[in-house]
Scaffold this motif. Structure first.
Motif, mmCIF file in Angstrom:
data_model
loop_
_atom_site.group_PDB
_atom_site.id
_atom_site.type_symbol
_atom_site.label_atom_id
_atom_site.label_comp_id
_atom_site.label_asym_id
_atom_site.label_seq_id
_atom_site.Cartn_x
_atom_site.Cartn_y
_atom_site.Cartn_z
ATOM 1 N N THR A 28 38.627 33.083 35.308
ATOM 2 C CA THR A 28 39.403 34.325 35.314
ATOM 3 C C THR A 28 40.882 34.068 35.550
ATOM 4 O OG1 THR A 28 38.960 34.724 37.657
ATOM 5 C CG2 THR A 28 37.456 35.741 36.070
ATOM 6 N N VAL A 29 41.215 33.090 36.367
ATOM 7 C CA VAL A 29 42.628 32.771 36.590
ATOM 8 C C VAL A 29 43.263 32.254 35.305
ATOM 9 C CG1 VAL A 29 44.187 31.168 37.765
ATOM 10 C CG2 VAL A 29 42.466 32.396 39.069
ATOM 11 N N LEU A 30 42.520 31.449 34.563
ATOM 12 C CA LEU A 30 43.073 30.868 33.345
ATOM 13 C C LEU A 30 43.090 31.831 32.162
ATOM 14 C CD1 LEU A 30 41.456 27.326 33.530
ATOM 15 C CD2 LEU A 30 43.824 27.947 34.021
ATOM 16 N N LEU A 31 42.111 32.726 32.066
ATOM 17 C CA LEU A 31 41.968 33.550 30.872
ATOM 18 C C LEU A 31 42.430 34.996 31.016
ATOM 19 C CD1 LEU A 31 38.515 32.301 29.529
ATOM 20 C CD2 LEU A 31 40.798 31.545 28.894
ATOM 21 N N MET A 32 42.384 35.544 32.204
ATOM 22 C CA MET A 32 42.731 36.958 32.365
ATOM 23 C C MET A 32 44.175 37.114 32.833
ATOM 24 S SD MET A 32 39.291 38.567 34.078
ATOM 25 C CE MET A 32 39.937 40.223 34.053
ATOM 26 N N ARG A 33 44.887 38.042 32.208
ATOM 27 C CA ARG A 33 46.268 38.306 32.620
ATOM 28 C C ARG A 33 46.321 39.040 33.946
ATOM 29 N NH1 ARG A 33 48.835 41.509 28.105
ATOM 30 N NH2 ARG A 33 50.478 41.623 29.622
ATOM 31 N N ARG A 34 45.340 39.922 34.169
ATOM 32 C CA ARG A 34 45.287 40.715 35.391
ATOM 33 C C ARG A 34 43.891 40.615 35.978
ATOM 34 N NH1 ARG A 34 48.454 43.485 31.783
ATOM 35 N NH2 ARG A 34 46.700 44.299 30.644
ATOM 36 N N SER A 35 43.768 41.021 37.221
ATOM 37 C CA SER A 35 42.428 41.053 37.820
ATOM 38 C C SER A 35 41.703 42.297 37.335
ATOM 39 C CB SER A 35 42.517 41.035 39.346
ATOM 40 O OG SER A 35 42.853 42.308 39.826
ATOM 41 N N ILE A 36 40.415 42.312 37.507
ATOM 42 C CA ILE A 36 39.614 43.457 37.068
ATOM 43 C C ILE A 36 39.982 44.709 37.870
ATOM 44 C CG2 ILE A 36 37.664 43.062 38.604
ATOM 45 C CD1 ILE A 36 35.869 43.723 36.153
ATOM 46 N N LEU A 37 40.512 44.521 39.065
ATOM 47 C CA LEU A 37 40.897 45.649 39.901
ATOM 48 C C LEU A 37 42.157 46.347 39.400
ATOM 49 C CD1 LEU A 37 40.261 43.997 43.371
ATOM 50 C CD2 LEU A 37 38.778 45.578 42.149
#
Length: 157
Positions: A35-44
């Motif tokens: 998630t740190v590598l692929l997502m720009r933002r957290s799910i929250l």
């Protein structure tokens, strides 16, 4: 949600199986890494981003994406004229949009037009006012408010 150890404790607590701990450790750390590598933002913060409030992982907010033109505009100096400026901004636009228009058209001041009647000038916004708002909000982020414990400690003799 970037909380691998909490997820591990929660899973062990629900199952009561300590033998699952090594597998949970590997799975949770791998998931957090992906998630740190692929997502720009957290799910929250994804839902907030879809509403136009873009937050980074550090929850720092760009003031130009929060404030609107009406927050920093000045009233018109002269009676409104019928001439239409080549570029205008509107009171409900973000300061980021107004700043982009200022930079694209290489001007220092933008007329703020009424959303109902684009030929009616309701104010002006200057580049210096936008930058001043950005500086002020950035400074305000670093001011720590006194909490209830500090007030309680100060009140006691």
């Amino acid at each position: 949600m970037q909380i691998p150890f909490t997820a591990m404790v929660f899973a062990v607590e629900l199952t009561g199986d300590l033998a699952a701990l090594p597998a949970l450790l590997i799975a949770c750390v791998a998931a957090a890494g992906v998630t740190v590598l692929l997502m720009r933002r957290s799910i929250l913060t994804e839902k907030l981003a879809r509403r136009g409030r873009h937050l980074t992982r550090e929850y720092g907010v760009n003031p130009l994406r929060v404030l609107r033109v009406e927050d920093v505009m000045d009233p018109p100096l002269a009676p409104p004229t019928a001439a239409v400026a080549p570029v205008v901004t509107y009171p409900d636009e973000l300061l980021e949009t107004a700043m982009r228009k200022l930079l694209e058209h290489e001007v220092d001041v933008l007329p703020v037009a009424s959303p109902d009647d684009p030929t009616r000038v309701v104010g002006y916004v200057e580049r210096s006012a936008i930058l001043g708002a950005w500086v002020q909000l950035t400074r305000d982020e670093h001011i720590r408010e006194e909490g209830w414990l500090a007030r309680l400690r100060r009140a006691s003799p």
